[in-house]
Design a protein around this motif. Structure first.
Motif, PDB file in Angstrom:
ATOM      1  N   MET A 251     -14.113   2.737  10.622  1.00  0.00           N
ATOM      2  CA  MET A 251     -12.562   2.968  10.053  1.00  0.00           C
ATOM      3  C   MET A 251     -11.607   1.982  10.545  1.00  0.00           C
ATOM      4  SD  MET A 251     -12.477   7.280  10.443  1.00  0.00           S
ATOM      5  CE  MET A 251     -10.854   7.444  10.061  1.00  0.00           C
ATOM      6  N   GLU A 252     -11.662   1.662  11.766  1.00  0.00           N
ATOM      7  CA  GLU A 252     -10.503   0.446  12.382  1.00  0.00           C
ATOM      8  C   GLU A 252     -10.874  -0.437  11.538  1.00  0.00           C
ATOM      9  OE1 GLU A 252     -10.545  -0.217  16.593  1.00  0.00           O
ATOM     10  OE2 GLU A 252      -8.899  -1.214  16.417  1.00  0.00           O
TER      11      GLU A 252
ATOM     12  N   VAL B 297     -14.808   4.125  -1.510  1.00  0.00           N
ATOM     13  CA  VAL B 297     -14.371   2.897  -1.849  1.00  0.00           C
ATOM     14  C   VAL B 297     -13.061   2.528  -1.769  1.00  0.00           C
ATOM     15  CG1 VAL B 297     -14.232   1.252  -3.848  1.00  0.00           C
ATOM     16  CG2 VAL B 297     -16.511   2.489  -3.296  1.00  0.00           C
ATOM     17  N   ALA B 298     -12.329   3.702  -2.023  1.00  0.00           N
ATOM     18  CA  ALA B 298     -10.870   3.884  -1.918  1.00  0.00           C
ATOM     19  C   ALA B 298     -10.200   3.762  -0.465  1.00  0.00           C
ATOM     20  CB  ALA B 298     -10.257   5.079  -2.791  1.00  0.00           C
ATOM     21  N   PHE B 299     -10.992   4.190   0.385  1.00  0.00           N
ATOM     22  CA  PHE B 299     -10.585   4.144   1.846  1.00  0.00           C
ATOM     23  C   PHE B 299      -9.750   3.196   2.384  1.00  0.00           C
ATOM     24  CE2 PHE B 299     -11.084   4.146   6.414  1.00  0.00           C
ATOM     25  CZ  PHE B 299     -10.631   5.332   6.855  1.00  0.00           C
ATOM     26  N   GLY B 300     -10.251   1.957   2.034  1.00  0.00           N
ATOM     27  CA  GLY B 300      -9.683   0.813   2.513  1.00  0.00           C
ATOM     28  C   GLY B 300      -8.272   0.391   1.816  1.00  0.00           C
ATOM     29  N   LEU B 301      -8.538   0.905   0.621  1.00  0.00           N
ATOM     30  CA  LEU B 301      -7.165   0.552  -0.121  1.00  0.00           C
ATOM     31  C   LEU B 301      -5.931   1.569   0.238  1.00  0.00           C
ATOM     32  CD1 LEU B 301      -8.887   0.488  -3.704  1.00  0.00           C
ATOM     33  CD2 LEU B 301      -7.958  -1.583  -2.330  1.00  0.00           C
ATOM     34  N   GLU B 302      -6.498   2.911   0.581  1.00  0.00           N
ATOM     35  CA  GLU B 302      -5.581   3.716   0.902  1.00  0.00           C
ATOM     36  C   GLU B 302      -4.868   3.305   2.281  1.00  0.00           C
ATOM     37  OE1 GLU B 302      -7.528   8.328  -0.479  1.00  0.00           O
ATOM     38  OE2 GLU B 302      -8.404   7.386   1.203  1.00  0.00           O
TER      39      GLU B 302
ATOM     40  N   ARG C 149      -5.202   2.709  10.327  1.00  0.00           N
ATOM     41  CA  ARG C 149      -4.334   2.561  11.231  1.00  0.00           C
ATOM     42  C   ARG C 149      -3.449   3.608  11.378  1.00  0.00           C
ATOM     43  NH1 ARG C 149      -0.960  -2.691   9.466  1.00  0.00           N
ATOM     44  NH2 ARG C 149       0.077  -2.317  11.273  1.00  0.00           N
ATOM     45  N   ASP C 150      -3.017   4.043  12.907  1.00  0.00           N
ATOM     46  CA  ASP C 150      -2.354   5.450  13.103  1.00  0.00           C
ATOM     47  C   ASP C 150      -0.874   5.567  12.905  1.00  0.00           C
ATOM     48  OD1 ASP C 150      -2.851   7.889  14.379  1.00  0.00           O
ATOM     49  OD2 ASP C 150      -2.420   7.226  16.210  1.00  0.00           O
ATOM     50  N   ASP C 151      -0.621   5.213  11.410  1.00  0.00           N
ATOM     51  CA  ASP C 151       0.689   5.234  11.085  1.00  0.00           C
ATOM     52  C   ASP C 151       0.747   5.922   9.740  1.00  0.00           C
ATOM     53  OD1 ASP C 151       0.294   2.780  10.038  1.00  0.00           O
ATOM     54  OD2 ASP C 151       1.350   1.959  11.679  1.00  0.00           O
ATOM     55  N   ASN C 152       1.704   5.940   9.243  1.00  0.00           N
ATOM     56  CA  ASN C 152       1.968   6.342   7.902  1.00  0.00           C
ATOM     57  C   ASN C 152       2.155   5.284   6.858  1.00  0.00           C
ATOM     58  OD1 ASN C 152       1.868   9.240   8.375  1.00  0.00           O
ATOM     59  ND2 ASN C 152       4.051   9.120   8.771  1.00  0.00           N
ATOM     60  N   GLY C 153       2.312   5.579   5.748  1.00  0.00           N
ATOM     61  CA  GLY C 153       2.077   4.445   4.559  1.00  0.00           C
ATOM     62  C   GLY C 153       0.915   4.385   4.063  1.00  0.00           C
ATOM     63  N   ARG C 154      -0.116   5.375   4.264  1.00  0.00           N
ATOM     64  CA  ARG C 154      -1.308   5.639   3.329  1.00  0.00           C
ATOM     65  C   ARG C 154      -0.877   6.087   1.877  1.00  0.00           C
ATOM     66  NH1 ARG C 154      -5.853   8.295   4.449  1.00  0.00           N
ATOM     67  NH2 ARG C 154      -7.189   6.586   3.979  1.00  0.00           N
ATOM     68  N   THR C 155      -1.893   5.722   0.857  1.00  0.00           N
ATOM     69  CA  THR C 155      -1.764   6.289  -0.168  1.00  0.00           C
ATOM     70  C   THR C 155      -2.808   7.178  -0.392  1.00  0.00           C
ATOM     71  OG1 THR C 155      -2.486   4.034  -1.018  1.00  0.00           O
ATOM     72  CG2 THR C 155      -0.203   4.532  -1.134  1.00  0.00           C
ATOM     73  N   ARG C 156      -2.737   8.026  -1.433  1.00  0.00           N
ATOM     74  CA  ARG C 156      -3.981   8.722  -1.615  1.00  0.00           C
ATOM     75  C   ARG C 156      -4.582   8.630  -2.992  1.00  0.00           C
ATOM     76  NH1 ARG C 156      -4.054  13.544   1.124  1.00  0.00           N
ATOM     77  NH2 ARG C 156      -5.966  13.910  -0.083  1.00  0.00           N
ATOM     78  N   TYR C 157      -6.014   8.557  -3.056  1.00  0.00           N
ATOM     79  CA  TYR C 157      -6.755   8.331  -4.115  1.00  0.00           C
ATOM     80  C   TYR C 157      -6.934   9.570  -4.880  1.00  0.00           C
ATOM     81  CZ  TYR C 157     -10.783   6.882  -7.311  1.00  0.00           C
ATOM     82  OH  TYR C 157     -11.599   6.696  -8.327  1.00  0.00           O
ATOM     83  N   ARG C 158      -7.485  10.604  -4.078  1.00  0.00           N
ATOM     84  CA  ARG C 158      -7.729  11.816  -4.699  1.00  0.00           C
ATOM     85  C   ARG C 158      -6.654  12.566  -4.810  1.00  0.00           C
ATOM     86  NH1 ARG C 158     -11.741  15.524  -4.542  1.00  0.00           N
ATOM     87  NH2 ARG C 158     -13.298  13.549  -3.985  1.00  0.00           N
TER      88      ARG C 158
END
Lengths: 281, 283, 265
Positions: C222-223, B107-112, C228-237
């Motif tokens: 996923m798309e 569920v978090a994937f899209g948010l990440e 997307r193929d760049d940074n700026g992702r955050t982490r939940y886990r």
């Protein structure tokens, strides 16, 4: 001859923390040449039961008599070919089993395994290619260039080609569009009428009503009912109690207040006849 | 409510590589905000292709003449990520869209992906999971879930990004009847709660008849568009296209054939049942 | 078969389960390194006792650990035997051509036996009490410094976690295809090596094609979900150290101290 299950139980992952009862003391007898439906919810044991028909799973206890073979917990994994030649299983989304470079070779794979010569195998493959409603000119194509519906037919032709006496199908029409679905079901009815036994695992109660003459109902690994469709669907409160759906015709009929049906209608045909009798009275 | 069109498709064509025949053959249509639209058509009619064009997963053959507009924004290379924030798609195969290691991770994937700060995710994720009734499974791995449960997680993943539009791309076709009903119930509730526009691509006649609007596709062309009763009463057309006809329409047709006169105004199961009951009483 | 594929995680809730996977991974590596500090009967006894305490702390049935050692039992015996017969020095008890049993040989054989067994036991403690996903997370953490030299650690981590997530899915698919081909008369059990190799084609091709389709579907999904193929992702886990983690590191620190004191200098 018939198919007999005697006190068949099956335990998944015995002696481990994940131990689970798959089948629990299942007893029944199916007559050859019938069209039997197996119904029940996901996880009720339908698939486990089906895999016992050709010894992909062997009972943890009890015994099965089918197509001249007796399967017991001690049955060896070797020499099951004869059994599987006579009893064949078609799993859900069988197009996933295609692997040969041409459609014809793929259909011929089963027959060759069961002792047909190369030539005989190709011959029966050609015959069944046509019987499942595929055009001749795809015989030399790669199965992976076909549409999903065509792939499904190739897969099914690959099983019908060695004409197993007993054909077990798990939701063979799932994901097909309505027309293809109807053609598919008719193919199995024809196969039954040609003198074979057909066993259909399904959620679709209309298919049960339209095609089956015998029904097994599974719940929590147990067989909770074995009867004719008419009897099973007549007992509406029992169905409700076990969260089983009714055929659309029965459901429609139940909403027609004041109508009297000699027999609970299960199919559209029965329903229309019943309505007419009521109205024209 | 004079709703505007949330999706405007104009003159879009698309051909897959290695094929000659276009999968989408110059299609135009609009979808009103807050409605439920079903797109029906047999396999290979272009239904799934059209939705992949809407969120830019595919690009039209004719970018100069074609135009795709979502929520007032024209789809271009620059706006495509913006548009994907507005459109969530639930795909057919429950397994092949489950990215996360557990329900919460998925569920978090899209948010990440959108760089949402973790503190916010910690609030949004449980809410979204709760909205689809999967709270008890928050830390479950996908292998221990049924197909229907996985689809519920997929919906939660979409709800979490607060889209305007949710698209079901044959999302219930691999589920058992129980799983299917549950998914439709949930989408219905989500539509009310979050003011969503729903597009469902389906074979399931019961699912299609939930729609305000039905679009019929064949061979990459849009061949009919109307309310569900307008479309489903055209039983001849549906049969010709290899599509299912609602059960009550089948019965109506057969009764008509048997010489029972049913007026044209009878256009739903309820109306047919009422009509038959009255006929029975007045005989 | 599924056990080998999915890893050997056994659910439980003892103290060892509550420790951070990074701590456990570090401690395991640590242990394998410091075991070489042992060089006399006392230090080997200390190592053995520490390992058995770690095993006991998991509160799992001994069978779980026996299952871990079993596949390697022959290797351990063979290596120990080599030591036994080929080590020279000390008192000679028995000799025949090039084989000799000496007091050094006996000592070495026992040490090798202990070393092997405790390494397997300790890594088993790690793998049975830590989910594969957690191990992957811990490895990602260990690899973090590589970011400095532009190694895409985040991406590798995502790939690892998706790979782990799809192991059971592909396993089910394998069983299903195997059953389907068995129903068509395929025989995966009988015949020589070549026959079996041939029999496996009808399994591998569908599995391969299926995986490709899964990959295509997955990348589409996923798309469409905004990857997307760049940074700026955050982490939940994220992983959090807890008070239990000092425990396993402290435990091994004491072990080192004891080994340093009692080893033969």
């Amino acid at each position: 001859m018939s198919i007999k299950f005697k006190q068949v139980s099956y335990i998944y992952a015995p002696d481990s923390p994940l131990e689970k009862k798959g089948l629990d003391n299942v007893n029944f007898e199916l007559q050859n040449g019938t069209f039997t439906a197996i119904i029940g919810h996901t996880g009720s044991g339908k698939s486990t039961l089906m895999q016992h028909f050709n010894a992909l799973l062997k009972p943890s206890s009890g015994q099965i008599e089918i197509a001249g073979t007796t399967i017991t917990p001690e049955t060896s994994n070797k020499n099951l070919k004869q059994l599987r030649r006579h009893v064949s299983l078609v799993f859900q989304f069988p197009e996933a089993q295609l692997f040969e470079s041409t459609v014809l070779d793929d259909i011929a794979y089963g027959p060759k395994n069961f002792g047909y010569s190369e030539k005989e195998a190709k011959q029966v493959a050609q015959v069944w290619l046509k019987k499942v409603g595929l055009p001749d000119d795809i015989a030399d194509k790669s199965p992976f260039d076909l549409s999903g519906g065509q792939m499904r037919r190739v897969a099914i032709a690959g099983v019908l080609a060695y004409e197993p006496e007993i054909l077990c199908l798990d939701e063979p029409a799932a994901g097909l569009d309505p027309q293809a679905r109807k053609q598919m079901m008719n193919l199995f009815v024809d196969y039954q009428k040609a003198g074979h036994t057909v066993i259909l695992v399904t959620h679709n109660m209309d298919d049960v009503a339209n095609y089956a003459d015998d029904v097994l109902v599974m719940e929590h690994g147990q067989m909770i009912k074995h009867d004719k469709p008419q009897v099973i669907f007549d007992d509406r409160s029992w169905l409700k109690q076990h969260y089983l759906d009714e055929p659309q015709a029965s459901l429609f009929a139940s909403k027609l207040a004041g109508f009297k049906f000699a027999k609970q209608p299960l199919t559209a045909k029965d329903l229309v006849r019943g309505i007419k009798e009521n109205i024209k009275g | 409510m004079a709703a505007d069109s949330i999706i405007k498709i104009k003159n879009v064509a698309f051909t897959y590589q290695d094929t000659k025949k276009p999968a989408i053959d110059h299609i135009s249509f609009e979808i009103k905000r807050g409605t439920w639209t079903s797109i029906i058509g047999h396999n290979g009619s272009g239904k799934s292709t059209i939705i992949r064009l809407i969120n830019g997963l595919l690009v039209p053959d004719n970018p100069d003449e074609a135009s795709i507009e979502v929520d007032g924004e024209k789809l271009t290379d620059d706006s495509v990520w913006d548009i994907r924030n507005k459109v969530g798609i639930v795909f057919q195969n429950p397994d092949n869209q489950f990215v996360g290691a557990t329900v919460a991770d998925d569920v978090a994937f899209g948010l990440e992906n959108r760089g949402v700060p973790r503190e916010k995710m910690l609030k949004i994720v449980p809410e979204a999971i709760n909205a689809v009734g999967m709270t008890d499974y928050t830390d479950s791995e996908p292998a221990s879930l049924s197909g229907g449960q996985k689809q519920r997680v997929a919906i939660a993943g979409i709800i979490a990004i607060k889209p305007q539009i949710i698209i079901l791309d044959e999302a219930t076709s691999m589920l058992d009847p129980e799983g299917r009903n549950k998914i439709l119930q949930i989408v219905h509730r989500m539509k009310q709660e979050y003011d969503l526009t729903v597009i469902s691509i389906t074979h399931d006649i019961d699912e299609a008849s939930l729609a305000d609007q039905v679009i019929v596709m064949n061979d990459g062309k849009l061949i009919e568009q109307g309310t569900s009763s307008e479309i489903f009463s055209q039983t001849e057309l549906l049969k010709k296209l290899g599509l299912d006809v609602p059960f009550f329409e089948q019965i109506k047709d057969e009764l008509l054939e048997q010489g029972i006169n049913i007026p044209d105004t009878v256009n739903s199961e309820k109306e047919l049942i009422n009509f038959l009951c009255q006929l029975n009483l007045s005989k | 078969m599924s056990k080998i594929l999915i890893g050997r995680y056994v659910p439980g809730n003892s103290l060892v389960y509550k420790m951070d996977p990074r701590g456990k991974l570090l401690a395991t590596i640590f242990f394998i390194l410091i075991i070489f500090l042992a060089n006399n009967p006392l230090t080997y006894a200390i190592v053995t006792i520490f390992s058995f305490i770690a095993v006991a702390a998991t509160r799992l049935r001994p069978k779980v650990f026996w299952d871990g050692v079993k596949p390697l039992v022959w290797l351990i015996f063979f290596t120990s035997l080599l030591q036994l017969f080929f080590t020279v020095g000390g008192k000679v008890y028995w000799q025949w051509t090039i084989f000799a049993v000496t007091s050094y040989g006996i000592e070495n054989a026992i040490y090798i036996f202990i070393r092997f067994t405790v390494i397997i036991l300790i890594s088993t403690v790690m793998t049975v009490t830590t989910m594969p996903l957690e191990i992957a997370d811990a490895m990602e953490w260990l690899l973090t410094p590589l970011k400095l030299i532009k190694v895409p650690v985040d991406k590798i981590a995502l790939v690892m976690s998706i790979a782990l997530r799809f192991v059971p899915t592909l396993f089910d698919e394998t069983v299903k295809i195997m059953n389907a081909q068995r129903s068509r008369g395929a025989d995966f059990n009988n015949g020589g090596l070549i026959t079996r190799a041939k029999a496996i084609t009808p399994l591998l091709i569908p599995l391969f094609i299926n995986s490709l389709e899964t990959a295509v579907d997955l990348s589409t999904a996923m798309e469409s979900r905004g990857y997307r193929d760049d940074n700026g992702r955050t982490r939940y886990r994220i992983l959090r150290w807890s008070k239990f983690d000092l425990l396993d590191l402290g435990y091994f620190a004491i072990l080192i101290a004891l080994l340093l004191i009692f080893r033969t200098h």
